[in-house]
Design a protein around this motif. Structure first.
Motif, short mmCIF file in Angstrom:
data_model
loop_
_atom_site.label_atom_id
_atom_site.label_comp_id
_atom_site.label_asym_id
_atom_site.label_seq_id
_atom_site.Cartn_x
_atom_site.Cartn_y
_atom_site.Cartn_z
N CYS A 215 -7.15 -5.18 -12.11
CA CYS A 215 -6.74 -6.57 -12.32
C CYS A 215 -7.77 -7.38 -13.10
O CYS A 215 -7.96 -8.58 -12.85
CB CYS A 215 -6.46 -7.25 -10.98
SG CYS A 215 -5.15 -6.45 -10.03
N ASP A 216 -8.42 -6.73 -14.05
CA ASP A 216 -9.46 -7.38 -14.85
C ASP A 216 -8.82 -8.40 -15.79
O ASP A 216 -7.95 -8.08 -16.60
CB ASP A 216 -10.20 -6.30 -15.66
CG ASP A 216 -11.41 -6.85 -16.38
OD1 ASP A 216 -11.70 -8.05 -16.25
OD2 ASP A 216 -12.07 -6.06 -17.08
N LYS A 217 -9.28 -9.65 -15.71
CA LYS A 217 -8.71 -10.72 -16.52
C LYS A 217 -9.56 -11.07 -17.73
O LYS A 217 -9.28 -12.04 -18.44
CB LYS A 217 -8.50 -11.97 -15.65
CG LYS A 217 -7.47 -11.78 -14.54
CD LYS A 217 -7.22 -13.06 -13.77
CE LYS A 217 -6.14 -12.84 -12.70
NZ LYS A 217 -5.87 -14.09 -11.95
N THR A 218 -10.61 -10.29 -17.97
CA THR A 218 -11.52 -10.63 -19.06
C THR A 218 -11.14 -9.92 -20.35
O THR A 218 -10.49 -8.88 -20.35
CB THR A 218 -12.97 -10.23 -18.69
OG1 THR A 218 -13.02 -8.82 -18.46
CG2 THR A 218 -13.43 -10.96 -17.44
N VAL A 219 -11.57 -10.51 -21.48
CA VAL A 219 -11.35 -9.89 -22.78
C VAL A 219 -12.05 -8.53 -22.82
O VAL A 219 -13.18 -8.40 -22.35
CB VAL A 219 -11.89 -10.81 -23.89
CG1 VAL A 219 -11.94 -10.07 -25.23
CG2 VAL A 219 -11.03 -12.06 -24.01
N GLY A 220 -11.38 -7.53 -23.36
CA GLY A 220 -11.94 -6.19 -23.40
C GLY A 220 -11.61 -5.35 -22.19
O GLY A 220 -12.14 -4.25 -22.03
N ALA A 221 -10.72 -5.85 -21.32
CA ALA A 221 -10.37 -5.12 -20.11
C ALA A 221 -9.84 -3.73 -20.43
O ALA A 221 -9.12 -3.52 -21.41
CB ALA A 221 -9.32 -5.90 -19.31
N ALA A 222 -10.22 -2.76 -19.59
CA ALA A 222 -9.78 -1.38 -19.77
C ALA A 222 -8.30 -1.26 -19.42
O ALA A 222 -7.84 -1.79 -18.41
CB ALA A 222 -10.61 -0.45 -18.90
N VAL A 223 -7.56 -0.54 -20.24
CA VAL A 223 -6.14 -0.32 -19.99
C VAL A 223 -5.86 1.17 -20.13
O VAL A 223 -6.46 1.85 -20.96
CB VAL A 223 -5.26 -1.14 -20.97
CG1 VAL A 223 -5.57 -0.79 -22.40
CG2 VAL A 223 -3.78 -0.97 -20.69
N GLY A 224 -4.98 1.68 -19.28
CA GLY A 224 -4.69 3.10 -19.33
C GLY A 224 -3.51 3.43 -18.44
O GLY A 224 -2.67 2.57 -18.16
N LEU A 225 -3.45 4.68 -17.99
CA LEU A 225 -2.38 5.13 -17.10
C LEU A 225 -2.87 5.11 -15.67
O LEU A 225 -4.01 5.51 -15.38
CB LEU A 225 -1.95 6.55 -17.45
CG LEU A 225 -1.02 6.77 -18.64
CD1 LEU A 225 -0.59 8.23 -18.66
CD2 LEU A 225 0.19 5.87 -18.57
N TYR A 226 -1.98 4.69 -14.76
CA TYR A 226 -2.32 4.71 -13.34
C TYR A 226 -1.03 4.93 -12.56
O TYR A 226 0.07 4.66 -13.06
CB TYR A 226 -2.98 3.39 -12.94
CG TYR A 226 -3.85 3.49 -11.70
CD1 TYR A 226 -5.14 4.01 -11.77
CD2 TYR A 226 -3.39 3.06 -10.46
CE1 TYR A 226 -5.94 4.08 -10.65
CE2 TYR A 226 -4.19 3.14 -9.33
CZ TYR A 226 -5.46 3.65 -9.44
OH TYR A 226 -6.26 3.74 -8.33
N ASP A 227 -1.14 5.42 -11.35
CA ASP A 227 0.03 5.61 -10.50
C ASP A 227 0.78 4.28 -10.36
O ASP A 227 0.19 3.24 -10.07
CB ASP A 227 -0.39 6.11 -9.12
CG ASP A 227 -1.04 7.48 -9.17
OD1 ASP A 227 -0.70 8.24 -10.09
OD2 ASP A 227 -1.88 7.77 -8.31
#
Length: 392
Positions: A215-227
């Motif tokens: 739930c990272d709200k900062t610029v550059g937050a990591a995004v990927g696959l999760y259950d």
């Protein structure tokens, strides 16, 4: 032997070789597959900092502690060995199983680790090029940055990282895989996605959701696959980190309903042409434009590039002092597959031998001579580790 540890926070690979004999490059390892993968991903891009007298250390071995399978522990030990990282046993040596003892005492694999040339193994091959390694490492760094920015002490930071890597219930999760962009190919199952009526975007092959981690709200937050956890009670940020707003068939931004940031293609080394994908402030730029084809390709506004899961197979190589090379075929995927190592890649295009004698370091047997390349079936989460010796 001076072993240093500050968890890689201040980039010790850039200064520690003048101070100690090894330096931690990562947060603490945990006894599960995802944690091991994260640590070796970060460690792998620092290969040029290591050499005789000074070594990158992705933390101790978890072999024998029970959180991974024998196949996964074999991969773990092999990756540490070819990386020339310290082989620090982390299990109870008074109560080792036969499998654990066999892994930890493999003299041929240990010989690779202890080779006097001292060159840390690196990932070779076009599908796992430096840009893709940087993408995976940037993804993991994004996770670390999330907790380090919270101002917590070291112990609480490690606990937060543990939750992100192995889940709140302490059991390993099958998510935590980065996404990238690569040239569009409708025949590549890594690139096929499906929007769901609940607001999620799911990977067709793996069934997991596109997710803004923690739930990272900062610029550059990591995004990927999760259950996927849409609809589950008690989920982080009320599930909104897996909910997206977009008009995919027409083309436009893909906006997180949680942090209102846009899914963005980024690479500081490549004029924002990828392969890194992260969350960034919406600005209408072409690298934030996406359209979903009828076949399931999620196409970036940058011509010819599509959203995909990161590479699931790797070929590692390390030159040895006798002129041979240690080669590791590594399968991160959830099913067995064939992996090929080409001699052109292993020898980096320099003095490439025409024929190579291959010895399997885990089976302890010679496999014969091979011209041009070597291909072997590799088990789910497994490795094939060979010594490749030039014949002609």
């Amino acid at each position: 032997f001076f072993s240093m540890c500050e968890w890689g926070v201040d980039n010790p690979a850039t200064w520690a070789p003048k101070v100690g004999n090894s330096w931690r490059t990562t947060a603490d390892i945990w006894d599960n597959w995802n944690s091991m993968l994260n640590n070796i991903a970060l460690n792998s891009i620092l290969n040029e900092a290591a050499g005789p007298g000074g070594w990158n250390d992705p933390d101790m071995l978890e072999v024998g502690n029970g959180g991974m399978t024998t196949t996964e522990y074999t991969s773990h030990f092999s990756l540490w060995a070819i990386s020339k990282s310290p082989l620090l046993i982390g299990c109870d040596v008074n109560n080792m199983s036969n499998d654990t003892f066999t892994i930890l005492t493999n003299k041929e694999v240990i010989a690779v680790n202890q080779d006097k040339l001292g060159v840390q193994g690196r990932i070779v091959g076009s599908s796992t090029s430096l840009r893709y390694r940087q993408a995976e490492a940037d993804f993991v760094r994004g996770l670390y940055r999330q907790v380090s920015s919270l101002g917590m002490n070291k112990r609480d930071t490690m606990r937060a990282l543990k939750k992100m890597v192995i889940g709140n219930e302490g059991a390993a999760v099958s998510g935590l895989r980065n996404v990238i962009v690569k040239p569009c190919d409708v025949n590549d199952p890594d690139q096929l996605w499906a929007p769901y009526s609940d607001g999620t975007i799911r990977h067709k092959q793996e069934g997991k959701c596109l997710d803004v981690f923690n739930c990272d709200k900062t610029v550059g937050a990591a995004v990927g696959l999760y259950d996927c956890h849409a609809g589950q009670t008690g989920a982080l940020c009320n599930n909104t980190n897996q909910l997206w707003q977009y008009d995919a068939p027409v083309g436009g931004p893909v906006v997180s309903k949680m942090n209102k940031l846009c899914l963005s293609v980024y690479d500081r080394f490549n004029n924002n042409q990828g392969p890194v994908v992260e969350m960034y402030g919406c600005n209408g730029a072409v690298y934030q434009t996406w359209s979903l084809s009828s076949t399931g390709l999620l196409k970036s506004g940058d011509a010819g590039m599509c959203l995909a899961t990161g590479p699931a197979t790797e070929v590692w190589a390390s030159p040895l002092s006798d002129g041979s090379a240690a080669v590791l075929l590594f399968n991160k995927a959830g099913s067995a597959t064939n992996i090929t190592a080409s001699w052109e890649e292993v020898w980096d295009g320099k003095n490439v031998p025409k024929t190579v004698s291959v010895r399997d370091l885990w089976a302890h047997r010679d496999l014969g001579n091979f011209a041009t390349s070597f291909t072997a079936p590799v088990a789910e989460h497994g490795v094939v580790m060979i010594k490749a010796s030039p014949v002609a």
